[in-house]
Design an enzyme around this catalytic site. Sequence first.
Site, short mmCIF file in Angstrom:
data_model
loop_
_atom_site.label_atom_id
_atom_site.label_comp_id
_atom_site.label_asym_id
_atom_site.label_seq_id
_atom_site.Cartn_x
_atom_site.Cartn_y
_atom_site.Cartn_z
N LYS A 74 0.81 -1.23 0.00
CA LYS A 74 0.00 0.00 0.00
C LYS A 74 0.84 1.28 0.00
O LYS A 74 0.47 2.27 -0.62
CB LYS A 74 -0.96 0.01 1.19
CG LYS A 74 -2.09 -1.00 1.06
CD LYS A 74 -3.04 -0.86 2.24
CE LYS A 74 -4.19 -1.84 2.15
NZ LYS A 74 -5.18 -1.59 3.20
N ASP A 111 -10.32 2.75 2.48
CA ASP A 111 -10.66 2.07 3.75
C ASP A 111 -11.51 2.96 4.65
O ASP A 111 -12.46 2.50 5.29
CB ASP A 111 -9.40 1.64 4.49
CG ASP A 111 -8.69 0.48 3.81
OD1 ASP A 111 -9.37 -0.30 3.12
OD2 ASP A 111 -7.46 0.36 3.96
N GLY A 142 -1.87 0.81 9.99
CA GLY A 142 -2.44 1.45 8.81
C GLY A 142 -3.95 1.60 8.90
O GLY A 142 -4.51 2.61 8.46
N ARG A 167 4.29 4.34 19.13
CA ARG A 167 3.68 4.22 17.80
C ARG A 167 2.44 5.10 17.70
O ARG A 167 2.15 5.67 16.65
CB ARG A 167 3.25 2.77 17.55
CG ARG A 167 4.16 2.03 16.61
CD ARG A 167 3.52 0.71 16.19
NE ARG A 167 3.17 0.70 14.78
CZ ARG A 167 2.47 -0.27 14.21
NH1 ARG A 167 2.02 -1.27 14.92
NH2 ARG A 167 2.21 -0.22 12.93
P1 ATR Z 1 -2.55 -2.74 10.20
O1 ATR Z 1 -1.70 -1.92 9.28
O2 ATR Z 1 -3.39 -3.75 9.47
O3 ATR Z 1 -3.39 -1.90 11.11
P2 ATR Z 1 -0.29 -3.35 11.94
O4 ATR Z 1 0.48 -2.19 11.49
O5 ATR Z 1 0.45 -4.63 12.05
O6 ATR Z 1 -1.56 -3.67 11.05
O7 ATR Z 1 -0.96 -2.99 13.34
C1 ATR Z 1 -1.49 -3.95 14.15
C2 ATR Z 1 -2.03 -3.32 15.44
O8 ATR Z 1 -2.44 -4.36 16.31
C3 ATR Z 1 -0.99 -2.50 16.18
O9 ATR Z 1 -1.62 -1.39 16.76
C4 ATR Z 1 -0.51 -3.48 17.25
O10 ATR Z 1 0.01 -2.88 18.40
P3 ATR Z 1 1.59 -2.60 18.55
O11 ATR Z 1 1.86 -1.35 17.78
O12 ATR Z 1 1.81 -2.46 20.00
O13 ATR Z 1 2.29 -3.80 17.95
C5 ATR Z 1 -1.80 -4.19 17.57
N1 ATR Z 1 -1.57 -5.48 18.24
C6 ATR Z 1 -1.17 -6.62 17.66
N2 ATR Z 1 -1.06 -7.58 18.60
C7 ATR Z 1 -1.39 -7.04 19.80
C8 ATR Z 1 -1.48 -7.52 21.14
N3 ATR Z 1 -1.20 -8.79 21.45
N4 ATR Z 1 -1.87 -6.65 22.10
C9 ATR Z 1 -2.15 -5.37 21.81
N5 ATR Z 1 -2.10 -4.86 20.56
C10 ATR Z 1 -1.72 -5.68 19.56
#
Ligand code: ATR
Length: 301
Positions: A74, A111, A142, A167
């Site tokens: 993307k 989206d 994202g 983040r």
């Molecule tokens: P996308 O672009 O599809 O939104 P991503 O960039 O991988 O995917 O983001 C995934 C989100 O899920 C992030 O906010 C991540 O939190 P972190 O920035 O702390 O990694 C969150 N996430 C994934 N697993 C998690 C968990 N076990 N507990 C809390 N947040 C989680």
Amino acid sequence: MKRGRITGQAKLAGVLGHPVSHSLSPVLHNYWLEQRNIDGAYVPLPVRPEQFAIAVRGLQAAGFRGANVTIPHKEAAFALVDEPDLAARLSGSVNTLVFSEDGRIQGSSTDGFGFLESLTADGVDLTHLRQQGPALLFGAGGAARSIATALLEQGFSVIISNRTEPRAHALVKDLSQAWEEHTGNSAPDLSVQPWATPESVSGDISLLVNTTSLGMSGGPDTAWMPDLAHASENLVVCDIVYIPRETPLLKAATQRGLVAVGGLGMLLHQARPGFRAWFGTETTVDAATIDYVSDALKCRA
Ligand code: ATR
């Protein structure tokens, strides 16, 4: 003799991803093509990151009308397009490419549109909702960025809460800068709230959105849900997770009598602008479409 639906004049589109086999987009677009008896096809296009640009140019050269773009392309798509729309500029990513006849590539990020449309389709009055209080988004990836952008455009105050707090701050900083640069407006009402356990939703929040993979089957925590004990009785709860259709969060919201909106609608509505651009026809996300895609999902489970 009845001619086949796909002729030598068929309009072509597809989805570029790596991997792409999980994508529901071919199922959805080909369903809409069948329903409307359109001479066209939509195909999965597995493309490695290093070959993304060459693949896009190849599709353009081969007469495709355009394509969807999914993970991990993307951002690369945003870098490649000639004409990104406002949502693409604000999100720094593109999920829909439209090839113009003059050789230029238009890019959009749909989206956020899909998210808002799915809420409206479920009867949520966004104007009324934004007057009730801020939106709280869990996650800072994202998806969070696209949804935050769409909500800010609707006049919401948006609060981001993410397990990895830096983040969340980075998202707020980046999006605020892009907002000022591309809209010419002053900084948006966007802030960070610490990620507490169990994540607690205060009574002033009007809209709660889970943009993480928490609650997804096969995800990091399938039982996850925030604490809704202090939530407003008018809270609207959304989950972008759509496997399962009813996540623990949505179930808890429904049990409390809150409006609960699942993630499948966003997925279906975000596809509509691309379909219209490539195949020249509007689509609707009706019960038959939802049932058809849900069945396809069940077959995979
Ligand atoms: P996308 O672009 O599809 O939104 P991503 O960039 O991988 O995917 O983001 C995934 C989100 O899920 C992030 O906010 C991540 O939190 P972190 O920035 O702390 O990694 C969150 N996430 C994934 N697993 C998690 C968990 N076990 N507990 C809390 N947040 C989680």
